[in-house]
Design a protein around this motif. Structure first.
Motif, short mmCIF file in Angstrom:
data_model
loop_
_atom_site.label_atom_id
_atom_site.label_comp_id
_atom_site.label_asym_id
_atom_site.label_seq_id
_atom_site.Cartn_x
_atom_site.Cartn_y
_atom_site.Cartn_z
N VAL A 21 12.42 -11.50 29.90
CA VAL A 21 12.14 -10.19 30.48
C VAL A 21 12.93 -10.04 31.78
CG1 VAL A 21 10.36 -8.67 31.41
CG2 VAL A 21 9.82 -10.20 29.50
N VAL A 23 13.66 -8.58 35.35
CA VAL A 23 12.92 -7.91 36.41
C VAL A 23 13.77 -7.87 37.68
CG1 VAL A 23 10.66 -8.63 35.52
CG2 VAL A 23 11.80 -10.02 37.25
N HIS A 42 7.77 -7.50 41.91
CA HIS A 42 8.63 -7.36 40.74
C HIS A 42 8.70 -5.89 40.32
CE1 HIS A 42 8.39 -11.77 39.13
NE2 HIS A 42 9.34 -11.60 40.03
N HIS A 43 9.85 -5.47 39.86
CA HIS A 43 10.06 -4.12 39.32
C HIS A 43 10.62 -4.29 37.92
CE1 HIS A 43 12.33 0.00 39.75
NE2 HIS A 43 11.44 0.02 38.78
N LEU A 44 9.84 -3.89 36.93
CA LEU A 44 10.20 -4.03 35.53
C LEU A 44 10.50 -2.66 34.93
CD1 LEU A 44 10.23 -5.65 32.75
CD2 LEU A 44 7.83 -5.01 32.58
N GLN A 45 11.60 -2.57 34.21
CA GLN A 45 11.94 -1.34 33.50
C GLN A 45 12.63 -1.73 32.20
OE1 GLN A 45 14.30 1.42 35.78
NE2 GLN A 45 13.71 3.17 34.50
N VAL A 46 11.90 -1.54 31.07
CA VAL A 46 12.43 -1.98 29.78
C VAL A 46 12.11 -0.95 28.70
CG1 VAL A 46 12.20 -4.45 30.32
CG2 VAL A 46 10.31 -3.25 29.22
N THR A 71 -0.69 -4.57 39.14
CA THR A 71 0.35 -3.88 38.37
C THR A 71 0.18 -2.38 38.52
OG1 THR A 71 0.37 -5.69 36.75
CG2 THR A 71 1.42 -3.63 36.10
N GLU A 122 7.81 1.06 32.65
CA GLU A 122 8.27 0.81 34.02
C GLU A 122 7.04 0.53 34.86
OE1 GLU A 122 11.18 2.48 37.56
OE2 GLU A 122 10.40 3.90 36.07
#
Length: 290
Positions: A21, A23, A42-46, A71, A122
């Protein structure tokens, strides 16, 4: 004291691989350590893969002890399950706040129905440290949905601020953080301005998720930058040069020693080893995903 805090440092969110993943992580990094009591962001964009069941996507069962992983869901949603029996889905605009306490095992998967909402996830995950005296409390999980999150608006209506934990202009966030913490998600329309009064003793930062903002007493900051402030002012003033989303966070520093290894954040190396042992022995519970 000045009404505006000075800018202490600016951190770019470098891209990292967490398993499979990707991040972005503005801190900790080679440029900055933790921002007490905040341990990590953490910044997640998938885009969720559509070639396998969602129950096999996202982050599978893993343990935590000694802090609160939080989160903030910006797009899509998250399906949370844990070894304490909690099982919930929170969609965009909501927040999941978990006090890991003495230990818990949880998973964070895309929810069923996410492809009907575009298939994109996101989110921001912020780790909030727990004081030594409360690290071994019983775990607790809070699912805060968008419709249950209080909102403060600017006078001109160009800024909408969700108050998740702490207090803003007399509005109290619903999450019972175990130490004094403020967390706000602010959505600015172009030209919007907002002043965030913050306790001077709190450490504070903002993270620009997207857009471009100008900070009073600072400069112009673009997406994927965290701005860390000094403790020399009464608050933070932000103006948006374009539509922007910003996380604003402040917290009373714990000023305690930290010993950390992966998902365990304690005060001594011995306590970290005990956490590893307890997890391996099943003392944090077992999560079997249905």
């Amino acid at each position: 004291m000045s009404p505006h805090r000075s800018v202490k440092t600016v951190l770019y969110a470098d891209l990292k691989e967490m398993g499979d993943v990707p991040v972005r992580q503005p801190f900790p990094s080679v440029h900055a350590d933790r921002i007490d009591p905040f341990l990590l962001l953490h910044h997640l964009q998938v885009q969720v893969p559509d070639d396998r069941p969602v129950k096999h996507a996202g982050v599978g069962p893993h343990p935590h002890r000694g802090f609160s992983p939080v989160t903030f869901i910006l797009k899509g949603g998250v399906h949370h399950r844990d070894s304490r029996g909690n099982n919930s889905v929170v969609w965009a605009g909501g927040t999941q706040w978990m006090h890991a306490g003495r230990g818990i095992v949880h998973s964070e998967r895309p929810p069923e129905g996410i492809f009907e909402k575009g298939g994109e996830q996101e989110m921001l995950q912020l780790w909030v440290n727990s004081p030594a005296a409360r690290k071994m409390e019983q775990p607790a999980y809070f699912a805060l949905h968008a419709e249950d999150t209080p909102v403060v608006h600017s006078v001109d209506g160009l800024v909408r601020v969700q108050v998740i934990a702490g207090e803003l202009n007399g509005t109290q966030g619903p999450i019972p953080a175990i130490t004094p913490v403020n967390t706000f998600v602010a959505r600015f329309s172009r030209g919007g301005r907002f002043y965030f009064p913050l306790p001077p003793a709190h450490n504070a930062f903002i993270y620009v998720v997207n857009g471009v903002v100008k900070v009073e007493g600072g400069s112009v900051y673009t997406a994927l930058h965290a701005v860390v402030f000094g403790n020399d002012g009464e608050g933070i003033g932000i103006a948006a040069d374009e539509d922007s989303v910003v996380l604003v966070a402040s917290g009373q520093p714990l000023n305690e020693k930290i010993a950390a290894n992966g998902p365990f954040v304690m005060n001594t190396e011995t306590e970290v080893l005990e956490a590893m042992r307890d997890y391996q022995m099943g003392k944090m519970g077992i999560l079997i995903e249905e």
